[in-house]
Design an enzyme around this catalytic site. Structure first.
Site, short mmCIF file in Angstrom:
data_model
loop_
_atom_site.label_atom_id
_atom_site.label_comp_id
_atom_site.label_asym_id
_atom_site.label_seq_id
_atom_site.Cartn_x
_atom_site.Cartn_y
_atom_site.Cartn_z
N GLY A 1 -3.09 8.79 73.19
CA GLY A 1 -4.53 8.82 73.08
C GLY A 1 -5.00 10.06 72.34
O GLY A 1 -4.87 11.18 72.84
N TYR B 1 2.78 19.48 66.81
CA TYR B 1 2.00 19.15 65.62
C TYR B 1 0.50 19.21 65.89
O TYR B 1 0.03 18.94 67.00
CB TYR B 1 2.34 17.74 65.12
CG TYR B 1 3.29 17.72 63.94
CD1 TYR B 1 2.90 18.21 62.70
CD2 TYR B 1 4.57 17.18 64.06
CE1 TYR B 1 3.77 18.19 61.61
CE2 TYR B 1 5.44 17.16 62.98
CZ TYR B 1 5.04 17.66 61.76
OH TYR B 1 5.88 17.64 60.69
N ASP C 1 1.09 8.14 68.46
CA ASP C 1 0.27 9.17 69.06
C ASP C 1 -1.09 8.68 69.53
O ASP C 1 -1.71 9.31 70.39
CB ASP C 1 0.10 10.33 68.07
CG ASP C 1 1.43 11.05 67.84
OD1 ASP C 1 2.07 11.42 68.84
OD2 ASP C 1 1.84 11.21 66.69
#
Length: 686
Positions: free
Chosen positions: A327, A406, A322
């Site tokens: 970024g 998430y 991630d």
């Protein structure tokens, strides 16, 4: 501008204009423009004068530099060219053109995500695949972009993205209605270099009895028929929200105890450090001092990988990086007052560039605030009944990012006792796929009808660049081990020995809670005047599970950093990434910590970097649905023989006059007496 300050709007604009001037008439797509930090040696004299309150006008600071990432698109058959350059934003000159191998794939952009959605909307193949499923008319198809992972051997060369598909029940008549309960068993795959949909994958929906290699030709009519809604926004919850939860406020009538200068320099209770923000890492903490003494040159989150454990094709490719692929700074939330942080809050903005080259200010990507974390220290004189109690107040630097389903909360927490906790909280919605009615799977857990939440891991790497009372440090592994009973040193058998092993060459190590293994970052040249031992800060690595994928797997090869808890490398400028600079579509970790420690360099009494790796193995629970409660992990850095006493011994022990007792009893004989266990009836005092 301070040499460590983030780029300003005008500086990003200058760098953008330099790129455009280099390529007149060509089509440019911008990826990132961020500050190129000065080389450590070039900054040393400036920081020395700054910390001694000297005259900075007599010291020439390093030039202000911008690192620029962008693509050039050609109209002919020539492929897309990825470029990295470094621009002096004071002179508008290119000071370096970085050679990038044509075989690498740079990190993704949000513009590419937008392009994937547009391609899927118009692609006939995707429309045909959806039509086969015969979804109800009231279901709106939602495509979420995902990195493709490592291309298969049969995939032609390309830059691949895939879409995870869901459907939203528009009968709810609410744009925030939860679509994750309706996973559609299709994955569209787009080659971004060709701007074209190249295939649509029909997903397996079987259970344990179907094995890892199901029949991919099976087409189910309306695979969402057994799925049911599950909402999380308050107005869509069937019973609303609870009504008996009363307000709990953080009140600071005199304002905060911290100050911020130059939009980066933070001072609070003997702490002094600078806050930065990069497109890849999010928050970066620079130049950390306590009471004028140097502690850390730089602290940052370096990487996070999320490998999934469902071996069925195509889920075996499901692995995200991630930070390196997307970024963290690019995906940071704009934090809301009274929501993400409480109390008196200082917000920091960031300056980004979008795909078209427009300079964009992202507001409130960092929040700075104080919070109470329980008792800091306490002692009661049992003879008099007097207790002296202090609170463990913390200064928190926090940012939050949303990555599709998430959320991750990252916080640097500075306390009054000279310690730093680097905390990660995971929340949001578990990644899920469709499963046939009545079936279960050993690759995950059923969290809603028709919804399989797949088993996975989240593994993080923190980069710690120490400067414990100076730049030359040694990492010492320390363990507490049993000692065999013997007549000379352990006649009663109750003793144990503390074994200290300096790490002299770059290497890795693992946590060992049964031997109390810790790692002290020491300055061997400076001794504590009381203990006589080298001043140090200790890292106790969280003994969490490491990467579970077979070491021969592509998942493991791409994430070598995730296979050990601690790595110690020799400092080199620009070595910031635990898994190397280019993890997107990689087949292995290149330029990451494994390569760094393989050099076998001296790390004794030298400029070293410590990498702390930890994570969580997430086998989903029903209680993680529809939004999971936060899962909390943290790395702690604590002083060891650095001070001559408890550095928080002078914290006031004032009684909090805003606190109130809830009276639930009457006429009790102890109403006016101490509750600290004293027998002489002396009222508790502070």
């Amino acid at each position: 501008m301070h040499p460590l300050a983030d780029l300003s709007i005008s500086e990003v604009t200058k760098a953008r204009d330099v790129i455009l001037s280099l390529h007149p008439g060509e089509t440019i797509e911008f990826r990132q423009i961020g500050v190129q930090e000065p080389k450590k040696a070039a900054l040393a004299e400036y920081l020395k004068v700054e910390h001694s309150n000297g005259d900075l006008s007599k010291v020439k600071p390093p030039p202000r530099l911008a690192k620029c990432h962008y693509d050039i698109f050609s109209m002919g058959a020539k492929p897309v060219e990825y470029h990295e350059i470094i621009v002096n934003v004071e002179t508008s000159e290119v000071v370096e053109k970085i050679e990038i191998s044509p075989s690498i794939q740079p990190s993704l952009t949000l513009g590419e995500f937008d392009m994937l959605l547009k391609i899927c909307e118009t692609a006939p193949e995707f429309k045909e695949a959806l039509a086969e499923l015969n979804l109800p008319d009231y279901m709106e198809v939602i495509v979420e972009p995902w990195p493709y992972g490592t291309p298969e051997v049969y995939d032609p060369p390309g830059r691949y993205f895939q879409g995870v598909v869901y459907a939203k029940d528009n009968r709810q008549n609410n744009p925030d209605s939860n679509f994750y309960p309706f996973p559609v068993p299709l994955i569209p795959v787009v080659d971004m270099t060709k701007r074209k949909l190249v295939k649509v994958i029909r997903l397996p929906r079987g259970g344990t009895e179907d094995g890892a290699v199901p029949n991919p030709a099976k087409v189910d009519k309306n695979p969402l028929a057994h799925c049911t809604t599950s909402e999380y926004v308050p107005e869509l919850r069937p019973d609303g929200v609870r009504k008996d939860l009363k307000d709990l406020n953080v009140i600071q009538p005199d304002g905060p105890s911290f100050t911020v200068e130059d939009e980066s320099l933070v001072s609070w209770q003997n702490w002094r450090f600078r806050v930065g923000f990069t497109p890849r890492e999010g928050v970066v903490i620079h130049d950390v001092h306590y009471a004028g003494r140097s502690l850390f040159y730089r602290l940052s989150m370096s990487e996070m990988t999320v490998p999934y454990a469902d071996p069925r094709d195509p889920f075996h490719r499901k692995q995200a990086f991630d930070f390196g692929e997307g970024g963290a700074g690019m995906c940071a939330n704009n934090l809301g007052l009274g929501c993400d942080c409480l109390g008196h809050i200082k917000y920091f903005d960031s300056v980004m560039v979008n795909t078209q080259g427009n300079v964009v200010v992202q507001p409130n990507v960092i929040c700075l605030h104080e919070q109470d974390n329980g008792i800091g220290w306490k002692h009661t004189n049992w003879r008099t009944g007097r207790a002296v109690v202090t609170r463990n107040r913390e200064l928190v630097v926090q940012f939050i990012l949303t990555l599709a389903n998430y959320e991750y909360l990252f916080a640097y927490k500075f306390n009054l006792a000279g310690g730093i906790d680097i905390e990660v909280r995971a929340t949001g919605i578990v990644s899920c796929v469709n499963i046939e009615p009545g079936k279960t799977s050993e690759y995950g857990n059923i969290v809603n009808p028709g919804v399989l939440a797949q088993n996975h891991q989240h593994i993080f790497a923190v980069r710690i660049d120490p400067a414990i009372d100076g730049p030359n440090n040694t990492v010492v592994q320390e363990e507490s081990l049993p000692e065999i009973m013997n007549a000379t040193t352990n006649p009663a058998g109750n003793g144990y020995k503390v074994v200290r092993t300096p790490i002299t060459r770059s290497s890795w190590a693992d946590a060992s809670p049964l031997t109390n293994r810790i790692f002290k970052i020491t300055n061997p040249s400076i001794k504590n005047p009381i203990s006589g031992k080298p001043v140090s800060y200790k890292l106790t690595p969280p003994p969490t599970q490491l990467l579970l994928a077979d070491t021969r797997s592509v998942q493991a090869k791409r994430a070598a950093f995730a296979q050990h808890h601690v790595w110690v490398s020799k400092y080199r400028d620009d070595e910031l990434w635990a898994n190397g600079p280019f993890p997107f579509q990689s087949t292995g970790e290149i330029g990451g910590v494994l390569d760094m420690v393989s050099r076998g360099e001296n790390v004794e009494n030298d400029d070293v970097v410590v990498w702390s790796v930890f994570g969580l193995t997430h086998n989903p629970r029903v209680e993680d649905w529809p939004v999971m409660p936060v899962e909390i992990h943290q790395v702690s850095l604590k002083p060891v023989d650095f001070f001559t006493e408890n550095p928080s011994i002078d914290v006031p022990s004032n009684r909090n006059l805003a606190s109130r007792e809830m009276v639930t009893r009457t006429g009790h004989c102890c109403d006016s007496e101490s509750t600290n266990g004293a027998t002489n009836g002396v009222v508790n005092g502070h």
